[in-house]
Design a protein around this motif. Sequence first.
Motif, short mmCIF file in Angstrom:
data_model
loop_
_atom_site.label_atom_id
_atom_site.label_comp_id
_atom_site.label_asym_id
_atom_site.label_seq_id
_atom_site.Cartn_x
_atom_site.Cartn_y
_atom_site.Cartn_z
N VAL A 83 6.07 1.26 2.49
CA VAL A 83 5.60 0.13 1.72
C VAL A 83 4.61 0.59 0.56
O VAL A 83 3.51 1.46 0.85
CB VAL A 83 5.17 -0.78 2.41
N LEU A 84 5.11 0.71 -0.60
CA LEU A 84 4.31 1.20 -1.75
C LEU A 84 3.51 -0.06 -2.53
O LEU A 84 4.36 -0.92 -3.20
CB LEU A 84 5.15 1.87 -2.83
N LEU A 85 2.42 -0.05 -2.25
CA LEU A 85 1.58 -1.43 -2.86
C LEU A 85 0.81 -1.03 -3.95
O LEU A 85 0.05 -0.17 -4.10
CB LEU A 85 0.51 -1.83 -1.59
N ASP A 86 1.22 -1.54 -5.08
CA ASP A 86 0.43 -1.36 -6.51
C ASP A 86 0.25 -2.83 -7.11
O ASP A 86 1.31 -3.47 -6.94
CB ASP A 86 1.13 -0.43 -7.21
N ASN A 87 -0.78 -2.87 -8.00
CA ASN A 87 -0.97 -3.95 -8.91
C ASN A 87 -0.61 -3.59 -10.23
O ASN A 87 -0.62 -4.54 -11.17
CB ASN A 87 -2.39 -4.49 -8.73
N GLN A 106 -3.29 -10.41 1.02
CA GLN A 106 -2.11 -9.48 0.70
C GLN A 106 -1.84 -8.16 1.33
O GLN A 106 -0.96 -7.76 1.74
CB GLN A 106 -2.15 -9.07 -0.73
N LEU A 107 -3.19 -7.53 1.68
CA LEU A 107 -3.10 -6.49 2.85
C LEU A 107 -2.84 -6.96 4.15
O LEU A 107 -2.15 -5.92 4.56
CB LEU A 107 -4.65 -5.78 2.68
N TYR A 108 -3.15 -7.95 4.66
CA TYR A 108 -2.87 -8.34 5.92
C TYR A 108 -1.41 -8.40 6.09
O TYR A 108 -1.10 -7.82 7.03
CB TYR A 108 -3.30 -9.73 6.29
N ASP A 109 -0.73 -9.17 5.12
CA ASP A 109 0.89 -9.11 5.14
C ASP A 109 1.48 -7.74 5.12
O ASP A 109 2.25 -7.32 6.03
CB ASP A 109 1.26 -10.07 3.95
N ALA A 110 1.01 -6.97 4.26
CA ALA A 110 1.43 -5.39 3.86
C ALA A 110 1.35 -4.73 4.97
O ALA A 110 2.22 -3.79 5.39
CB ALA A 110 0.87 -4.85 2.76
N PHE A 111 0.16 -4.77 5.81
CA PHE A 111 -0.18 -3.67 6.79
C PHE A 111 0.29 -4.21 8.18
O PHE A 111 0.38 -3.52 9.05
CB PHE A 111 -1.47 -3.70 7.01
N LYS A 112 0.99 -5.36 8.32
CA LYS A 112 1.56 -5.75 9.57
C LYS A 112 2.67 -4.72 10.09
O LYS A 112 3.51 -4.38 9.54
CB LYS A 112 2.25 -7.09 9.30
N GLY A 113 2.22 -4.30 11.25
CA GLY A 113 3.47 -3.16 11.98
C GLY A 113 3.20 -1.89 11.64
O GLY A 113 3.98 -0.78 12.01
N PHE A 122 -10.02 -1.16 5.20
CA PHE A 122 -10.26 -0.77 6.42
C PHE A 122 -10.40 -2.15 7.07
O PHE A 122 -9.81 -2.14 8.47
CB PHE A 122 -11.49 -0.20 6.38
N GLU A 123 -10.92 -3.15 6.71
CA GLU A 123 -10.81 -4.45 7.41
C GLU A 123 -9.42 -4.98 7.69
O GLU A 123 -9.27 -5.27 8.94
CB GLU A 123 -11.58 -5.60 6.67
N ALA A 124 -8.56 -5.05 6.86
CA ALA A 124 -7.07 -5.38 7.09
C ALA A 124 -6.46 -4.30 7.93
O ALA A 124 -5.74 -4.89 8.77
CB ALA A 124 -6.25 -5.37 5.83
N CYS A 125 -6.93 -2.94 7.93
CA CYS A 125 -6.41 -2.04 9.05
C CYS A 125 -6.92 -2.43 10.60
O CYS A 125 -5.92 -2.39 11.62
CB CYS A 125 -6.67 -0.72 8.81
#
Length: 336
Positions: free
Chosen positions: A42-46, A76-83, A117-120
């Motif tokens: 997943v490439l996350l970028d604004n 947005q990080l919670y969703d992206a980092f899932k799994g 870090f929190e989302a991780c």
Amino acid sequence: MQNRKGGTMQISGGKFVVTGGASLIGSHVADILLAEGAAEVVLLDNFSLGTPETVAHLAGDDRVKLLKGDILRINQLYDAFKGARGVFAIAGFLTLPLSQNPPLGLAVNVEGQVNVFEACRYAGVQKVIFSSSIAAYGEPEGDAVIDESFPANLAGYQPGSMLYSCTKLIGEALCKLYSQKHGVDAIALRYATVYGERQHYRGVNALYIIQNYDKIVRGEPPVLPGDGSEVHDYIHVADVARANVMAMASDVTGEVFNVVTGVETTVKRIAEIVLDVTGSDLQPVYADDASAVKATSSPSLKLSRAKIKASIGWEPQVSVEDGIRRLIDWRKQQPA
């Protein structure tokens, strides 16, 4: 050396997220993850600094997901980092944009990293690889070899550079804190001057290579600051990306590593290589730009890469001559 509880990490078959994924370094990290068999990248970028064009070569790979998202928006990080098994925390402001927009730059580099870090922690991500910088050392003193135990010497820095360095030290402290307190393994990588294919026009020192190439192509001589003796440690982006993935796969946590060549290269030598590769007989001009934002500039920069070699076995593979040739070959293929 702190070792992680879970041992080494398998890249093959895993999901990985790259914040700042549409960047010079992010795109090359993605290349290596895919080559090593990652199931999802997943490439996350604004897209405020990165562009979709940077990762256009990955568009046909169904394992790649390009996601518009911002590290300042933790949901947005919670969703992206899932799994995800691991996160490469590359998103951040460099010295130049940070000095132009301190409120946003500091928010991204400090609050944004806390969010990562929190989302991780929330998503159960095993490991974070944080993109730091040799700017964390500040001005080198004398000609001692700089290893990771060196204290920061920021007193002589310009304000923009000092702010940038402080944000990198904060990111490194977050790596150690979350590794110790929350079981999120983390490594910080201190990059020297990163350059290479898909080069953008924002890096203070790396920019020098591509700007002078553009000048030479227009028939203008390359311009060197001072007497051309200023040195940097130029590290090719492919070597930086390899260090990221090797750090992720390793069983090491809570450490900081220099990602450097250990080779001092003067700006005069850079100009010589560019002139040589382009077959130009132009002569360099010596002139200082008083308005330029400068990072470390000194006649000596001896950086040690002993620790990262001993810990995870990484060594650079691309010489500055080969790297500049690769960069110029890439640049020639780009639309004007």
